[in-house]
Design a protein around this motif. Structure first.
Motif, mmCIF file in Angstrom:
data_model
loop_
_atom_site.group_PDB
_atom_site.id
_atom_site.type_symbol
_atom_site.label_atom_id
_atom_site.label_comp_id
_atom_site.label_asym_id
_atom_site.label_seq_id
_atom_site.Cartn_x
_atom_site.Cartn_y
_atom_site.Cartn_z
ATOM 1 N N SER A 1 48.235 69.045 45.757
ATOM 2 C CA SER A 1 48.589 67.727 46.289
ATOM 3 C C SER A 1 48.120 66.599 45.384
ATOM 4 N N ASN A 2 47.115 66.871 44.560
ATOM 5 C CA ASN A 2 46.578 65.826 43.688
ATOM 6 C C ASN A 2 46.604 66.220 42.211
ATOM 7 N N GLY A 3 47.555 67.065 41.847
ATOM 8 C CA GLY A 3 47.673 67.392 40.439
ATOM 9 C C GLY A 3 48.270 68.761 40.174
ATOM 10 N N THR A 4 47.915 69.319 39.035
ATOM 11 C CA THR A 4 48.504 70.576 38.573
ATOM 12 C C THR A 4 47.427 71.469 37.961
ATOM 13 N N ILE A 5 47.572 72.764 38.161
ATOM 14 C CA ILE A 5 46.669 73.748 37.572
ATOM 15 C C ILE A 5 47.447 74.604 36.576
ATOM 16 N N LEU B 1 24.739 70.447 31.993
ATOM 17 C CA LEU B 1 25.500 71.262 31.040
ATOM 18 C C LEU B 1 26.748 71.838 31.699
ATOM 19 N N LEU B 2 26.601 72.289 32.938
ATOM 20 C CA LEU B 2 27.742 72.862 33.653
ATOM 21 C C LEU B 2 28.820 71.803 33.861
ATOM 22 N N GLU B 3 28.398 70.600 34.217
ATOM 23 C CA GLU B 3 29.366 69.509 34.405
ATOM 24 C C GLU B 3 30.078 69.182 33.093
ATOM 25 N N GLU B 4 29.321 69.187 31.993
ATOM 26 C CA GLU B 4 29.921 68.916 30.680
ATOM 27 C C GLU B 4 30.998 69.948 30.346
ATOM 28 N N LEU B 5 30.699 71.218 30.642
ATOM 29 C CA LEU B 5 31.656 72.287 30.347
ATOM 30 C C LEU B 5 32.901 72.176 31.219
ATOM 31 N N LEU B 6 32.721 71.954 32.515
ATOM 32 C CA LEU B 6 33.858 71.950 33.436
ATOM 33 C C LEU B 6 34.753 70.723 33.240
ATOM 34 N N THR B 7 34.163 69.558 33.021
ATOM 35 C CA THR B 7 34.991 68.359 32.833
ATOM 36 C C THR B 7 35.818 68.445 31.558
ATOM 37 N N TYR B 8 35.392 69.323 30.628
ATOM 38 C CA TYR B 8 36.181 69.530 29.407
ATOM 39 C C TYR B 8 37.517 70.189 29.733
ATOM 40 N N HIS B 9 37.644 70.780 30.920
ATOM 41 C CA HIS B 9 38.874 71.449 31.340
ATOM 42 C C HIS B 9 39.786 70.543 32.161
ATOM 43 N N VAL B 10 39.393 69.297 32.370
ATOM 44 C CA VAL B 10 40.120 68.400 33.274
ATOM 45 C C VAL B 10 40.730 67.230 32.497
ATOM 46 N N VAL B 11 42.010 67.007 32.716
ATOM 47 C CA VAL B 11 42.739 65.913 32.061
ATOM 48 C C VAL B 11 43.249 64.958 33.125
ATOM 49 N N GLU B 12 43.119 63.676 32.880
ATOM 50 C CA GLU B 12 43.633 62.694 33.832
ATOM 51 C C GLU B 12 45.162 62.710 33.835
ATOM 52 N N GLY B 13 45.747 62.583 35.036
ATOM 53 C CA GLY B 13 47.196 62.559 35.159
ATOM 54 C C GLY B 13 47.762 63.916 35.540
ATOM 55 N N ASN B 14 48.991 63.914 35.966
ATOM 56 C CA ASN B 14 49.671 65.142 36.376
ATOM 57 C C ASN B 14 50.526 65.637 35.210
ATOM 58 N N GLY C 1 39.885 64.226 44.867
ATOM 59 C CA GLY C 1 40.257 62.822 44.920
ATOM 60 C C GLY C 1 41.754 62.606 44.891
ATOM 61 N N GLU C 2 42.146 61.363 45.109
ATOM 62 C CA GLU C 2 43.576 61.032 45.167
ATOM 63 C C GLU C 2 44.196 60.921 43.779
ATOM 64 N N GLU C 3 43.403 60.508 42.790
ATOM 65 C CA GLU C 3 43.959 60.328 41.453
ATOM 66 C C GLU C 3 44.425 61.677 40.904
ATOM 67 N N PRO C 4 45.653 61.735 40.369
ATOM 68 C CA PRO C 4 46.167 63.023 39.871
ATOM 69 C C PRO C 4 45.379 63.525 38.666
ATOM 70 N N LEU C 5 45.103 64.819 38.684
ATOM 71 C CA LEU C 5 44.370 65.464 37.600
ATOM 72 C C LEU C 5 45.092 66.755 37.201
ATOM 73 N N THR C 6 44.902 67.154 35.968
ATOM 74 C CA THR C 6 45.421 68.429 35.490
ATOM 75 C C THR C 6 44.234 69.292 35.070
#
Length: 365
Positions: A170-174, A115-128, A82-87
C-alpha cells in the motif's frame, strides 16, 4: 363438458410441467454462471492482501522472516509503515544466511542498532520504483548509492540479483533479492567494532599506563612533524608522512589538528596493507589515508562535539561521552598535545575513509 374439463386439466398440468422445467433449467444455468464469481472474489482477496504496507507484506511471507526481525530490532517498523512511498530491495532469509553467522548475530544485538539501521536503510529508496522504471546506473538509497544494472538476463542491484520484482504494497514496492547489499566500508566497520568488543576492558590504572604520554611543554615549541619525530610511538606515522610527501604541509603555518595513530594502531591494519601503502607507487593511497587524519584549524578537545567534522580527506564521525572521545571507531588516548602550528590528539586506531580498504585490497590483487 366433462371432456372439456379433462382437456383443461391436462393442459394445466402440461403448462405447469413446462414452467417448472424452464425454472429448473434457469436455476442450473444461474448456478453455473456464478462459479466464475468465486474466482473473481479470490482475486479480490489477493489484491486486498497486496494492499498491506511494506512491513505487513514482508511479515506475511516466511521468506522474509530474518528481514522482518532485523527491521524490528533496528526500530524501522514505523518508517516502513509510513504513508510516503518507498521501494525496498528485500533480501531473503537465504541472503542473510550467506553472511558470516557471527556478523548477523552481532548486528541484531541492541547495542549495535546503529549499524543495523545503516545496513537496512541502504536497501530502501524513496519513491515507488517499479522494475520498468529501473535503468542501468546509480540510484540513491537512504543509506548511499546502489549500482543498478539492467540487462536481458534481469536486474542486478550491486552484486544482488532481483529474483522477484514489483511486489506491491500500500505504501510502495518490494523487489526480492538474493544477496544482502553492503554499503562501502561497512563490513570493515563491523569487524573493527567486533574486535573492540572482544578486547578485555582495562581498569583506569592499566589504561593510564598504556597511554603514550608526551611532554606538553616541550611539544609547544615544535611543529607537528618535529613533534612526532621525537616520539617513538609515532615512528610509523612519521615514515608514512615522509613517503606521502606531506612533511612540508604539516610543517606549514596551518594551524592543523592531527588525529595521530600510534605504531600499534598501524600494526593492527590487515596484514600486508601497511607495507603496500609505503611502496612509492602507492603514494596516492597513502596521501589519501593520512590527510583523512588532518583537520584545518586548531581544535582542542573542549571544542569537539558529537557529530561530524570535515578532514582534508573527508567527513569524520565524532562521539563525545563521559567515557571519552571517539573518532570514528578510534579512541582518543591522549588529547590536546600542542605544537607550534596546531594540536595533536593521539588515537589507538588508524582512521580509514569509507571504502578505502576495499580499494587497497583490489589494487593489491
Amino acid at each position: 363438458m366433462k371432456t372439456s374439463l379433462k382437456l383443461l386439466s391436462i393442459s394445466l398440468v402440461t403448462t405447469t410441467a413446462l414452467i417448472l422445467s424452464s425454472a429448473l433449467g434457469e436455476t442450473t444455468q444461474a448456478k453455473t454462471s456464478q462459479q466464475p464469481l468465486q474466482i473473481t472474489q479470490a482475486t479480490e482477496d489477493t489484491e486486498a492482501t497486496e494492499t498491506e504496507d511494506i512491513v505487513g507484506v514482508a511479515s506475511a511471507d516466511e521468506t522474509f522472516s530474518t528481514l522482518v526481525s532485523a527491521v524490528e530490532a533496528a526500530g524501522l517498523v514505523e518508517t516502513l509503515q509510513g504513508e510516503e512511498p518507498l521501494t525496498v530491495f528485500a533480501p531473503t532469509n537465504d541472503a542473510f544466511e550467506a553472511l558470516p553467522e557471527e556478523i548477523v548475530a552481532f548486528l541484531l544485538e541492541p547495542e549495535n542498532q546503529d549499524l543495523l539501521e545503516e545496513l537496512l536503510t541502504y536497501h530502501v529508496v524513496e519513491g515507488n520504483v517499479l522494475s520498468t522504471d529501473l535503468e542501468t546506473g546509480m540510484v540513491d538509497s537512504l543509506g548511499g548509492e546502489i549500482a543498478i544494472e539492467v540487462s536481458e538476463e534481469g536486474v542486478m542491484a550491486n552484486e544482488a540479483t532481483v529474483i522477484a520484482a514489483d511486489v506491491e504494497a500500500s505504501n510502495g514496492t518490494i523487489h526480492a533479492i538474493d544477496s544482502v547489499l553492503i554499503p562501502e566500508g561497512f563490513l570493515e566497520t563491523v569487524e573493527a567494532r567486533m574486535a573492540e568488543a572482544e578486547e578485555p576492558e582495562m581498569d583506569a590504572e592499566e589504561a593510564e599506563a598504556e597511554e603514550p604520554e608526551m611532554d606538553v611543554e616541550e611539544a609547544e615549541a615544535k611543529d607537528l612533524v618535529t613533534l612526532a619525530q621525537n616520539e617513538e610511538d609515532f615512528s610509523t606515522l612519521v615514515a608514512a608522512v615522509e613517503t606521502a610527501g606531506l612533511v612540508e604541509t604539516l610543517q606549514g603555518e596551518g594551524p592543523f589538528t592531527v588525529f595521530a595513530p600510534t605504531d600499534e594502531a598501524f600494526d593492527a591494519l590487515p596484514e600486508g596493507v601497511l607495507e603496500f601503502l609505503l611502496e612509492p607507487e602507492n603514494q596516492d593511497l597513502l596521501e589519501r589515508i593520512l590527510t583523512y587524519h588532518v583537520v584545518e584549524g586548531n581544535i582542542m578537545s573542549t571544542d569537539l562535539e558529537t557529530g561530524s567534522i570535515e578532514s582534508l580527506g573527508g567527513g569524520i564521525a565524532i562521539n563525545v561521552s563521559e567515557e571519552g572521545v571517539k573518532i570514528n571507531n578510534a579512541d582518543v588516548v591522549q588529547a590536546d598535545v600542542e605544537a607550534s602550528n596546531g594540536t595533536v590528539h593521539i588515537i589507538d586506531t588508524v582512521l580509514a575513509p569509507a571504502g578505502f580498504l576495499q580499494t587497497v585490497e583490489e589494487r593489491m590483487n
